[in-house]
Design an enzyme around this catalytic site. Structure first.
Site, PDB file in Angstrom:
ATOM      1  N   ASP A   1       0.843  -1.195   0.000  1.00  0.00           N
ATOM      2  CA  ASP A   1       0.000   0.000   0.000  1.00  0.00           C
ATOM      3  C   ASP A   1       0.882   1.251   0.000  1.00  0.00           C
ATOM      4  O   ASP A   1       1.888   1.317   0.713  1.00  0.00           O
ATOM      5  CB  ASP A   1      -0.916   0.000   1.234  1.00  0.00           C
ATOM      6  CG  ASP A   1      -2.070   0.974   1.085  1.00  0.00           C
ATOM      7  OD1 ASP A   1      -3.218   0.523   0.936  1.00  0.00           O
ATOM      8  OD2 ASP A   1      -1.820   2.209   1.109  1.00  0.00           O
TER       9      ASP A   1
ATOM     10  N   HIS B   1     -10.050  -5.142  -3.449  1.00  0.00           N
ATOM     11  CA  HIS B   1      -8.742  -5.353  -2.830  1.00  0.00           C
ATOM     12  C   HIS B   1      -8.922  -5.804  -1.394  1.00  0.00           C
ATOM     13  O   HIS B   1      -9.776  -5.301  -0.666  1.00  0.00           O
ATOM     14  CB  HIS B   1      -7.868  -4.095  -2.903  1.00  0.00           C
ATOM     15  CG  HIS B   1      -8.572  -2.839  -2.511  1.00  0.00           C
ATOM     16  ND1 HIS B   1      -9.466  -2.181  -3.338  1.00  0.00           N
ATOM     17  CD2 HIS B   1      -8.531  -2.111  -1.366  1.00  0.00           C
ATOM     18  CE1 HIS B   1      -9.930  -1.109  -2.730  1.00  0.00           C
ATOM     19  NE2 HIS B   1      -9.386  -1.052  -1.520  1.00  0.00           N
TER      20      HIS B   1
ATOM     21  N   ASN C   1     -13.001  -3.235   2.225  1.00  0.00           N
ATOM     22  CA  ASN C   1     -14.000  -2.165   2.301  1.00  0.00           C
ATOM     23  C   ASN C   1     -14.877  -2.231   1.060  1.00  0.00           C
ATOM     24  O   ASN C   1     -14.368  -2.361  -0.054  1.00  0.00           O
ATOM     25  CB  ASN C   1     -13.298  -0.804   2.387  1.00  0.00           C
ATOM     26  CG  ASN C   1     -12.494  -0.655   3.675  1.00  0.00           C
ATOM     27  OD1 ASN C   1     -12.951  -1.076   4.743  1.00  0.00           O
ATOM     28  ND2 ASN C   1     -11.313  -0.085   3.590  1.00  0.00           N
TER      29      ASN C   1
ATOM     30  N   GLN D   1     -14.369   2.622   0.942  1.00  0.00           N
ATOM     31  CA  GLN D   1     -13.721   2.151  -0.292  1.00  0.00           C
ATOM     32  C   GLN D   1     -13.390   3.341  -1.185  1.00  0.00           C
ATOM     33  O   GLN D   1     -14.282   4.115  -1.548  1.00  0.00           O
ATOM     34  CB  GLN D   1     -14.626   1.162  -1.046  1.00  0.00           C
ATOM     35  CG  GLN D   1     -13.918   0.601  -2.285  1.00  0.00           C
ATOM     36  CD  GLN D   1     -14.737  -0.425  -3.057  1.00  0.00           C
ATOM     37  OE1 GLN D   1     -15.886  -0.726  -2.699  1.00  0.00           O
ATOM     38  NE2 GLN D   1     -14.155  -0.978  -4.101  1.00  0.00           N
TER      39      GLN D   1
HETATM   40  P1  AMP Z   1      -9.768   1.440   0.270  1.00  0.00           P
HETATM   41  O1  AMP Z   1      -9.856   2.722   1.036  1.00  0.00           O
HETATM   42  O2  AMP Z   1     -10.218   0.230   1.026  1.00  0.00           O
HETATM   43  O3  AMP Z   1     -10.408   1.550  -1.105  1.00  0.00           O
HETATM   44  O4  AMP Z   1      -8.216   1.192   0.044  1.00  0.00           O
HETATM   45  C1  AMP Z   1      -7.510   1.730  -1.014  1.00  0.00           C
HETATM   46  C2  AMP Z   1      -6.058   1.651  -0.646  1.00  0.00           C
HETATM   47  O5  AMP Z   1      -5.302   1.815  -1.817  1.00  0.00           O
HETATM   48  C3  AMP Z   1      -5.610   2.727   0.339  1.00  0.00           C
HETATM   49  O6  AMP Z   1      -5.070   2.109   1.501  1.00  0.00           O
HETATM   50  C4  AMP Z   1      -4.568   3.505  -0.450  1.00  0.00           C
HETATM   51  O7  AMP Z   1      -3.501   3.951   0.347  1.00  0.00           O
HETATM   52  C5  AMP Z   1      -4.125   2.497  -1.481  1.00  0.00           C
HETATM   53  N1  AMP Z   1      -3.595   3.048  -2.724  1.00  0.00           N
HETATM   54  C6  AMP Z   1      -4.126   4.048  -3.477  1.00  0.00           C
HETATM   55  N2  AMP Z   1      -3.380   4.249  -4.569  1.00  0.00           N
HETATM   56  C7  AMP Z   1      -2.355   3.355  -4.509  1.00  0.00           C
HETATM   57  C8  AMP Z   1      -1.236   3.077  -5.338  1.00  0.00           C
HETATM   58  N3  AMP Z   1      -1.016   3.759  -6.470  1.00  0.00           N
HETATM   59  N4  AMP Z   1      -0.382   2.096  -4.972  1.00  0.00           N
HETATM   60  C9  AMP Z   1      -0.598   1.411  -3.823  1.00  0.00           C
HETATM   61  N5  AMP Z   1      -1.627   1.619  -3.001  1.00  0.00           N
HETATM   62  C10 AMP Z   1      -2.497   2.591  -3.328  1.00  0.00           C
END
Ligand code: AMP
Length: 116
Positions: free
Chosen positions: A32, A102, A89, A96
């Site tokens: 992440d 994910h 989420n 989300q």
């Molecule tokens: P959610 O809030 O459950 O949709 O989680 C999305 C996750 O994706 C968050 O923890 C972000 O920090 C992560 N995220 C967003 N963009 C990237 C990226 N380019 N590479 C890795 N993680 C990311």
């Protein structure tokens, strides 16, 4: 099928930067970008599935494999015995923010419950 505008599809296909630590024919895992714990890994299907809400019954083994991959990565990361949390989420009130399914693997610190 991948979506050109989806950042996770782009990471999966090597079109955007990402610290990919696992990949097979149907699943990819990468770190992440804003880790919420010493270990914070996202396990995602290679196919663009927007959310849990979009899963079909045929995806049952895929979801099961995502959990098994998370378990294996927890072992590799050295957090299997101390414990870890798996989170998905789904939708706005759950927080989300990326519309590509994910599974969060979080560990390396003590977790609180309930989550915020
Ligand atoms: P959610 O809030 O459950 O949709 O989680 C999305 C996750 O994706 C968050 O923890 C972000 O920090 C992560 N995220 C967003 N963009 C990237 C990226 N380019 N590479 C890795 N993680 C990311």
């Amino acid at each position: 099928m991948s979506q050109i505008s989806c950042i996770f599809c782009r990471i999966i296909h090597g079109q955007a930067p990402g610290e990919v630590i696992y990949q097979d024919e149907e699943i990819t895992a990468f770190r992440d970008i804003h880790p919420q714990a010493p270990v914070h890994i996202l396990i995602v299907p290679n196919r663009h599935i927007p959310a849990v809400a979009a899963l079909h019954p045929d995806d049952a083994s895929l979801i099961g494999r995502m959990i098994l991959v998370a378990r294996e990565l927890a072992k590799r990361e050295g957090i299997a015995s101390t414990g870890y949390r798996l989170v998905i989420n789904n939708g706005p009130q759950a927080g989300q923010s990326i519309d590509h399914l994910h599974l969060h693997l979080l560990g390396g610190r003590t977790m609180r419950w309930p989550p915020g």
